[in-house]
Write an enzyme that holds these catalytic residues in place. Structure first.
Site, PDB file in Angstrom:
ATOM      1  CB  CYS A 444      -0.973   0.005   1.174  1.00 20.46           C
ATOM      2  SG  CYS A 444      -1.910  -1.526   1.354  1.00 20.46           S
ATOM      3  CG  HIS A 445       4.178   1.551   1.051  1.00 18.33           C
ATOM      4  ND1 HIS A 445       5.145   0.685   1.542  1.00 18.33           N
ATOM      5  CD2 HIS A 445       3.336   1.781   2.087  1.00 18.33           C
ATOM      6  CE1 HIS A 445       4.879   0.406   2.803  1.00 18.33           C
ATOM      7  NE2 HIS A 445       3.787   1.057   3.154  1.00 18.33           N
ATOM      8  N   PRO A 446       1.889   3.096  -3.112  1.00 21.63           N
ATOM      9  CG  PRO A 446      -0.237   3.680  -3.883  1.00 21.63           C
ATOM     10  CD  PRO A 446       0.460   2.987  -2.752  1.00 21.63           C
TER      11      PRO A 446
END
Length: 506
Positions: A444-446
């Site tokens: 969840c680190h785009p």
């Protein structure tokens, strides 16, 4: 907000981490009128679970998450959920609350496309400005809005994992969150008095009584409006109607790696070929918009324990390690995170146990974000193209081997553990690589879809201004050209703090 007011000095589009910082910092000047637009709800209407650190996994199934998914990934043949926050506080309201800068070396490549003044040392004052670090470690902030620190009493199973890491030869770091160390240690968290502290809690709430700060929630930005090459207004939908707000000075996009790129594309700003495919008129050709999408994938090793694991009290992932997979690297490229619950896995259900997450911190794989039309409510087409580069697979394999050595340590023997997934019958590199590529998830680190630099591939320049246009900046995780070796929220705070300084210049 006064419904009659439509003109402002600054319009901030997106009320997540960066938007809360900018709205608060810009409105410190009482002579500046600031409008903050957020597509999601106010904090009072977010789920109660937002405040409970241990409950964060449940938020993925609520309206506080946009619910995005990637296209089917070449590595796995399946789409991957890509959570991001919707509501004031954005992803800081649904994430796992890890607050870490990442190793200083992972910022060195930010200048590869010509960006000036964004090395770790340049960002350090802004990291410090954002935080009050309870650890008291050197180089940490002492009077920022966020109170950050490790759990006072990490879960016993996680402490056993930490002891196992040290037992197997890894360094016990003093401050793994500070950006200067490698090894294993409890990580700083955005948890204060047992409750999550979001960007809205820390930055926005204390500013809401300012008469010059105007916040509109459930307001979806449709498109940016221009006079010549100058961005002058934002068209947005709220209360079933279309509104237009004008900006005398600047519009700044803070809707994240997905939302900010989407809005540029919906405004006709981006690669001409992508816009034409979406049947959009090209207002300003900018080839980098939506390109360079990348993220941290994470593979999980799940263990069953005979000894009861204590009931979680924190965020589940309270201890992590930063490691180099090869000694000649210029910095750590691998993270292991110890998690005090057995995450769902493809092999067998586990009622009592824990997880070791393995993630390549400096992945080489790159993908893209596209839109299919100018519909502001249509989902984007997301393809991070995880594990497209074999080096990312090799990094995960190194991490799995390290995790297994830790699991075999005497420190964990008394827990009576058994590896359930992938299982000890999966031993050769080919089988382990196939497992990791099939069953990974997004960390969840785009980042990266509006990458910063001074060349033709860049979307914003070194002062975060959209190249070739005036009155428009981007100041969120989308401008990160190469993902740092951390859970990215702390870096986004620092970017937004610096953006506030840039925007307040005369």
């Amino acid at each position: 907000m006064d419904p009659r007011k439509t003109a402002f000095d600054f319009i901030v589009v997106g009320g997540g981490t960066a938007g809360c910082v900018l709205a608060a910092r810009l409105s410190e000047d009482p002579d500046i009128q600031v409008l903050l637009l957020e597509a999601g709800t106010s904090t009072s209407r977010l789920p109660d679970a937002v405040a409970n650190p241990s409950a964060w996994p449940s938020l993925m199934a609520t309206a506080a998450n946009w619910g995005d998914k990637t296209v089917a990934q070449a590595a796995s043949g399946a789409p991957v959920p890509l959570p991001r926050g919707r509501g004031l506080g954005g992803s800081s309201a649904i994430n796992a609350m890890v607050f870490a800068r990442g190793h200083r070396s992972s910022y060195d490549s930010w200048g590869d496309h010509g960006a000036k003044g964004w090395a770790f040392e340049d960002l350090l004052p802004y990291f410090q400005r954002s935080e009050t670090a309870t650890s008291g470690a050197p180089s940490r902030g002492t009077d920022g809005p966020l109170t950050v620190g490790p759990m006072a009493e990490p879960n016993d199973i996680l402490l056993a994992c930490l002891a196992g890491a040290v037992e197997t030869g890894h360094r016990r770091a003093l401050d793994i969150s500070g950006g200067l160390e490698e090894g294993f240690a409890p990580v700083d968290l955005n948890i204060v008095a047992g409750r999550r502290q979001t960007a809205a809690d820390a930055y926005l709430a204390p500013a809401l009584d300012r008469p010059n700060l105007h916040v509109v929630t459930e307001a979806v930005a449709h498109r940016l409006l221009f006079s010549g090459d100058r961005c002058t207004a934002v068209e947005y939908g709220a209360d079933g109607r279309t509104h237009t707000a004008t900006a005398e000075r600047e519009v700044v996009l803070t809707a994240g790696a997905i939302g900010s790129a989407q809005l540029l594309l919906r405004s006709g700003i981006g690669p001409a070929s992508d816009l034409e495919q979406a049947r959009m008129d090209v207002f300003h050709s900018l080839p980098g918009v939506g390109r360079n999408l990348h993220d941290h994938p994470r593979a999980n090793l799940v263990y069953r324990a005979r000894r009861p694991v204590p009931t979680p009290q924190g965020n589940h992932g309270e201890i992590l390690g930063l490691l180099r997979t090869m000694p000649d690297l210029d910095g750590p490229d691998l993270q292991l995170i110890f998690i005090d619950i057995p995450l769902p896995n493809p092999v067998a259900p586990v009622d009592n146990g824990f997880t070791i997450g393995v993630s390549p911190m400096r992945p080489l794989s790159r993908g893209s974000l596209r839109i299919t039309s100018d519909d502001p409510y249509a989902a984007p087409v997301l393809d991070p193209d995880y594990f497209a580069k074999e080096q990312d697979v090799r990094t995960v394999l190194s991490g799995i081997r390290t995790a297994r050595r830790i699991a075999r340590s005497a420190s964990l023997a008394e827990w009576g553990i058994e590896e359930v997934s992938p299982g000890l019958d999966v031993v050769d590199d080919q089988s382990l690589g196939d497992f990791a590529k099939k069953y990974f998830g997004s960390y969840c680190h785009p980042v990266g879809t509006c990458a910063m630099g001074e060349d033709e591939a860049s979307v914003v320049d070194s002062e975060l201004r959209v190249r070739g246009l005036r009155g428009l900046r981007v100041a969120d995780g989308s401008v990160i050209p190469s993902i740092p070796s951390n859970n990215t929220n702390a870096t986004v705070y620092a970017i937004a703090e610096r953006a506030a300084d840039l925007m307040r210049r005369p």
